[in-house]
Design a protein around this motif. Sequence first.
Motif, mmCIF file in Angstrom:
data_model
loop_
_atom_site.group_PDB
_atom_site.id
_atom_site.type_symbol
_atom_site.label_atom_id
_atom_site.label_comp_id
_atom_site.label_asym_id
_atom_site.label_seq_id
_atom_site.Cartn_x
_atom_site.Cartn_y
_atom_site.Cartn_z
ATOM 1 N N ALA A 77 17.791 24.894 9.019
ATOM 2 C CA ALA A 77 17.883 23.762 8.076
ATOM 3 C C ALA A 77 19.240 23.737 7.394
ATOM 4 C CB ALA A 77 16.759 23.845 7.041
ATOM 5 N N THR A 78 19.723 24.885 6.998
ATOM 6 C CA THR A 78 21.026 24.985 6.333
ATOM 7 C C THR A 78 22.137 24.510 7.258
ATOM 8 O OG1 THR A 78 20.252 26.807 4.954
ATOM 9 C CG2 THR A 78 22.634 26.620 5.266
ATOM 10 N N ASN A 79 22.106 24.969 8.503
ATOM 11 C CA ASN A 79 23.127 24.557 9.467
ATOM 12 C C ASN A 79 23.059 23.063 9.757
ATOM 13 O OD1 ASN A 79 24.152 27.140 9.669
ATOM 14 N ND2 ASN A 79 22.895 27.669 11.426
ATOM 15 N N GLU A 80 21.859 22.529 9.898
ATOM 16 C CA GLU A 80 21.697 21.094 10.146
ATOM 17 C C GLU A 80 22.233 20.277 8.971
ATOM 18 O OE1 GLU A 80 20.426 19.276 12.967
ATOM 19 O OE2 GLU A 80 20.980 21.250 13.735
ATOM 20 N N CYS A 81 21.967 20.769 7.788
ATOM 21 C CA CYS A 81 22.426 20.104 6.569
ATOM 22 C C CYS A 81 23.954 20.082 6.490
ATOM 23 C CB CYS A 81 21.849 20.869 5.384
ATOM 24 S SG CYS A 81 21.747 19.948 3.905
ATOM 25 N N LEU A 82 24.572 21.210 6.702
ATOM 26 C CA LEU A 82 26.030 21.291 6.661
ATOM 27 C C LEU A 82 26.656 20.463 7.779
ATOM 28 C CD1 LEU A 82 26.467 25.082 5.785
ATOM 29 C CD2 LEU A 82 26.833 23.116 4.267
ATOM 30 N N ASN A 83 26.029 20.463 8.966
ATOM 31 C CA ASN A 83 26.525 19.638 10.075
ATOM 32 C C ASN A 83 26.433 18.158 9.726
ATOM 33 O OD1 ASN A 83 27.125 21.829 11.707
ATOM 34 N ND2 ASN A 83 25.163 21.761 12.779
ATOM 35 N N PHE A 84 25.335 17.755 9.115
ATOM 36 C CA PHE A 84 25.161 16.358 8.716
ATOM 37 C C PHE A 84 26.262 15.934 7.744
ATOM 38 C CE2 PHE A 84 23.730 13.374 5.492
ATOM 39 C CZ PHE A 84 23.354 12.287 6.271
ATOM 40 N N LEU A 85 26.521 16.755 6.734
ATOM 41 C CA LEU A 85 27.545 16.419 5.742
ATOM 42 C C LEU A 85 28.933 16.374 6.371
ATOM 43 C CD1 LEU A 85 26.189 18.501 2.735
ATOM 44 C CD2 LEU A 85 26.207 15.998 2.930
#
Length: 179
Positions: A77-85
């Motif tokens: 989730a953290t990686n997906e979030c940072l990738n999205f931003l």
Amino acid sequence: MTDQELIEKLSNEESRNHGFNLLVREYQERIYWHIRKMVIDHDDSDDIVQDVFVKVWKNLDKFRKDSSLYTWIYRIATNECLNFLRKKRNKFFLPINDVANELSDKLDNSSHISGEEIQMKLQKALLKLPDKQRLVFNMKYFDEMKFEEISKITKTSVGALKASYHLAVKKIEQNINPY
């Protein structure tokens, strides 16, 4: 249901679908709020949560069991979030301040965020932090995670996390009360 029971259900071909449904029910809300604190927008958060659980499903066989199931999902989730931003910034060629302003506007218009003045000031101050610093602050302050747990999720040393958290607190204090 414990992680071990979930892992057993997920490992068995006959109970895998049921186990995955249980896993989603167990972790979906916490993952949603972890993501929501970073991206602010409800629709974006929902999309990312879906992406997280699709990745979890596709990579169940790669889960090494050297960390808890929650830590593994939280890392995804953290990686997906940072990738999205990062993609959002790159897509629109936005400097970090413009993304912070856009998220701040969404925060002003959100019905899911408390409107109390100090809460709003804190949320806006958080948006001015670099993504990883904001992530560490959210995990420590809001999710009440220990630095050791955050270290496993972010694959960052405890010392670096403590420094990042300290810097985030100082920046937030300066943004909330500049005098």
